[in-house]
Write a protein that holds these residues in place. Structure first.
Motif, PDB file in Angstrom:
ATOM      1  N   VAL A   4      -0.986   0.149   3.771  1.00  0.00           N
ATOM      2  CA  VAL A   4       0.029  -0.512   4.517  1.00  0.00           C
ATOM      3  C   VAL A   4       0.244  -1.980   4.011  1.00  0.00           C
ATOM      4  O   VAL A   4       1.358  -2.434   4.002  1.00  0.00           O
ATOM      5  N   GLU A   5      -0.822  -2.628   3.727  1.00  0.00           N
ATOM      6  CA  GLU A   5      -0.787  -3.832   3.090  1.00  0.00           C
ATOM      7  C   GLU A   5       0.028  -3.953   1.862  1.00  0.00           C
ATOM      8  O   GLU A   5       0.852  -4.856   1.729  1.00  0.00           O
ATOM      9  N   VAL A   6      -0.358  -3.073   0.809  1.00  0.00           N
ATOM     10  CA  VAL A   6       0.481  -2.826  -0.305  1.00  0.00           C
ATOM     11  C   VAL A   6       1.854  -2.804  -0.216  1.00  0.00           C
ATOM     12  O   VAL A   6       2.605  -3.637  -0.710  1.00  0.00           O
ATOM     13  N   ASP A  19       1.699 -14.400  -6.205  1.00  0.00           N
ATOM     14  CA  ASP A  19       0.566 -15.016  -7.309  1.00  0.00           C
ATOM     15  C   ASP A  19      -0.277 -14.002  -7.950  1.00  0.00           C
ATOM     16  O   ASP A  19      -0.419 -12.803  -7.596  1.00  0.00           O
ATOM     17  N   SER A  20      -0.897 -14.478  -9.046  1.00  0.00           N
ATOM     18  CA  SER A  20      -1.537 -13.406  -9.886  1.00  0.00           C
ATOM     19  C   SER A  20      -2.800 -12.800  -9.141  1.00  0.00           C
ATOM     20  O   SER A  20      -3.202 -11.612  -9.580  1.00  0.00           O
ATOM     21  N   ASP A  25      -4.751  -7.523  -7.189  1.00  0.00           N
ATOM     22  CA  ASP A  25      -5.138  -6.663  -5.995  1.00  0.00           C
ATOM     23  C   ASP A  25      -4.532  -5.516  -5.984  1.00  0.00           C
ATOM     24  O   ASP A  25      -4.813  -4.156  -6.044  1.00  0.00           O
ATOM     25  N   ILE A  26      -2.976  -5.719  -5.995  1.00  0.00           N
ATOM     26  CA  ILE A  26      -2.018  -4.594  -6.134  1.00  0.00           C
ATOM     27  C   ILE A  26      -2.130  -3.494  -7.295  1.00  0.00           C
ATOM     28  O   ILE A  26      -2.072  -2.221  -7.005  1.00  0.00           O
ATOM     29  N   MET A  30      -2.912   0.458  -7.113  1.00  0.00           N
ATOM     30  CA  MET A  30      -2.008   1.495  -7.668  1.00  0.00           C
ATOM     31  C   MET A  30      -2.792   2.418  -8.695  1.00  0.00           C
ATOM     32  O   MET A  30      -2.184   3.407  -8.993  1.00  0.00           O
ATOM     33  N   LEU A  31      -3.834   1.959  -9.312  1.00  0.00           N
ATOM     34  CA  LEU A  31      -4.475   2.551 -10.220  1.00  0.00           C
ATOM     35  C   LEU A  31      -5.194   3.690  -9.564  1.00  0.00           C
ATOM     36  O   LEU A  31      -5.181   4.940 -10.320  1.00  0.00           O
ATOM     37  N   THR A  32      -5.455   3.794  -8.349  1.00  0.00           N
ATOM     38  CA  THR A  32      -6.251   4.970  -7.686  1.00  0.00           C
ATOM     39  C   THR A  32      -5.213   5.548  -6.616  1.00  0.00           C
ATOM     40  O   THR A  32      -5.771   6.340  -5.809  1.00  0.00           O
TER      41      THR A  32
END
Length: 262
Positions: A4-6, A19-20, A25-26, A30-32
C-alpha cells in the motif's frame, strides 16, 4: 515498506521525484514483490502514452473521391457501434475494432496523399477532422475492453486529442475510473477526465466517483483535483472518507488539508 505504501508513492517514483532513500526502499521492495513491480511497469507505460500523444493534424488538401470513402467508412463504423453487443470479441477484420482500425488506416493514407492534391474547401477539412475524431473516439472506447491493461491505458490516452468530451466519452472514461480492475488504468482515466473538469458533467462524475473509490492513490488524486477546483459538492464525500476507519492515514491527512480549503 508495505505494498500500500509503495503503490501510493509509485507516480512520484516513476517520475523521478523521490529522494534516494525512498527510491532505495521501493527498489528493494519490488525485488521481492511482482505485483508492485508490474504496477510500476504499467505506470511507466501510462506516463509514456500521455507524454507521447500528439494531435493528428490533417492536410488542407483532399480529393472528392477520398471524402466519399471517408463518409462510407464513418457510416460503417456507426453500424458497427450498434452491433457491438453481438460481436464476439477478437472476431477478426469484421469485428468493430477491426473496422475502426481499417478506417483509421485509410484516413491516415488519405491525409498523406492529400499533400499532393489540390486544396480542399474549409467544409471538406472540417468534415475530415470530424470523421477522424469520430473514429478515434470509437477506437478509444473499444480499446477500453481489451484484455491487456497496457492497451486499455493506450485507449484512455486517445482522450488527450479531444478539446471537449461528449457524453459517450465521459461515460466510457468514468466507467474505466470506477470499474477497471487495474489501478493504473483507473488512474489514467482519472487524469484524462481531470483535463475536462470545467465540464459540469465531468465534475459531477468525479464527485460521485470519490464515494466509490477505496484505492489510496485514486482517493488522493481525486481529492486533490476537487480541492484545487474548490468543488463544494465534494465536501460530504471527503467527510465520509475521513469518518471511515479503514481509510489510510496518508489519505486522511490529504483529505483534511483539502477540506479546509473548501
Amino acid at each position: 515498506m508495505t505494498c500500500v505504501e509503495v503503490q501510493a508513492l509509485l507516480p512520484e517514483f516513476v517520475d523521478g521525484q523521490l529522494d534516494s532513500t525512498l527510491r532505495g526502499d521501493i527498489d528493494r521492495h519490488m525485488l521481492t514483490c511482482p505485483e508492485c513491480s508490474r504496477a510500476s511497469s504499467e505506470l511507466k507505460i501510462l506516463f509514456a502514452a500521455m507524454e507521447n500523444t500528439r494531435p493528428l493534424r490533417p492536410s488542407i488538401a483532399l480529393k472528392d473521391n477520398f471524402m466519399a470513402m471517408v463518409e462510407a467508412e464513418a457510416k460503417a463504423v456507426e453500424v458497427s457501434k450498434r452491433r457491438e453487443a453481438r460481436i464476439i470479441k477478437g472476431g477478426g477484420w469484421f469485428s468493430a475494432f477491426g473496422k475502426v482500425a481499417a478506417a483509421a488506416a485509410i484516413l491516415v493514407m488519405g491525409i498523406f496523399i492529400g499533400y499532393k492534391l489540390k486544396p480542399a474547401s474549409s467544409e471538406e477539412v472540417a468534415s475530415l477532422k470530424g470523421a477522424v475524431m469520430d473514429l478515434k473516439e470509437t477506437l478509444m472506447i473499444n480499446s477500453l475492453n481489451d484484455e491487456s491493461a497496457s492497451e486499455r491505458i493506450k485507449g484512455v490516452s486517445y482522450a488527450e486529442e479531444f478539446s471537449a468530451p461528449n457524453q459517450r466519452m465521459i461515460t466510457a472514461l468514468t466507467g474505466a475510473l470506477n470499474n477497471d480492475k487495474n489501478v493504473n488504468v483507473r488512474l489514467a482515466a482519472l487524469y484524462s477526465l481531470a483535463r475536462f473538469a470545467d465540464n459540469h458533467t465531468v465534475t459531477d462524475s468525479l464527485v460521485a466517483s470519490l464515494s466509490r473509490q477505496t484505492e489510496p492513490i485514486i482517493q488522493i488524486v481525486l481529492i486533490n483535483i476537487l480541492g484545487e477546483r474548490k468543488e463544494t459538492k465534494a465536501i460530504q464525500p471527503i467527510r465520509n472518507i475521513l469518518d471511515n476507519q479503514n481509510t489510510l492515514k496518508e489519505v486522511k491527512d490529504i483529505a483534511r488539508k483539502e477540506l479546509n480549503k473548501l
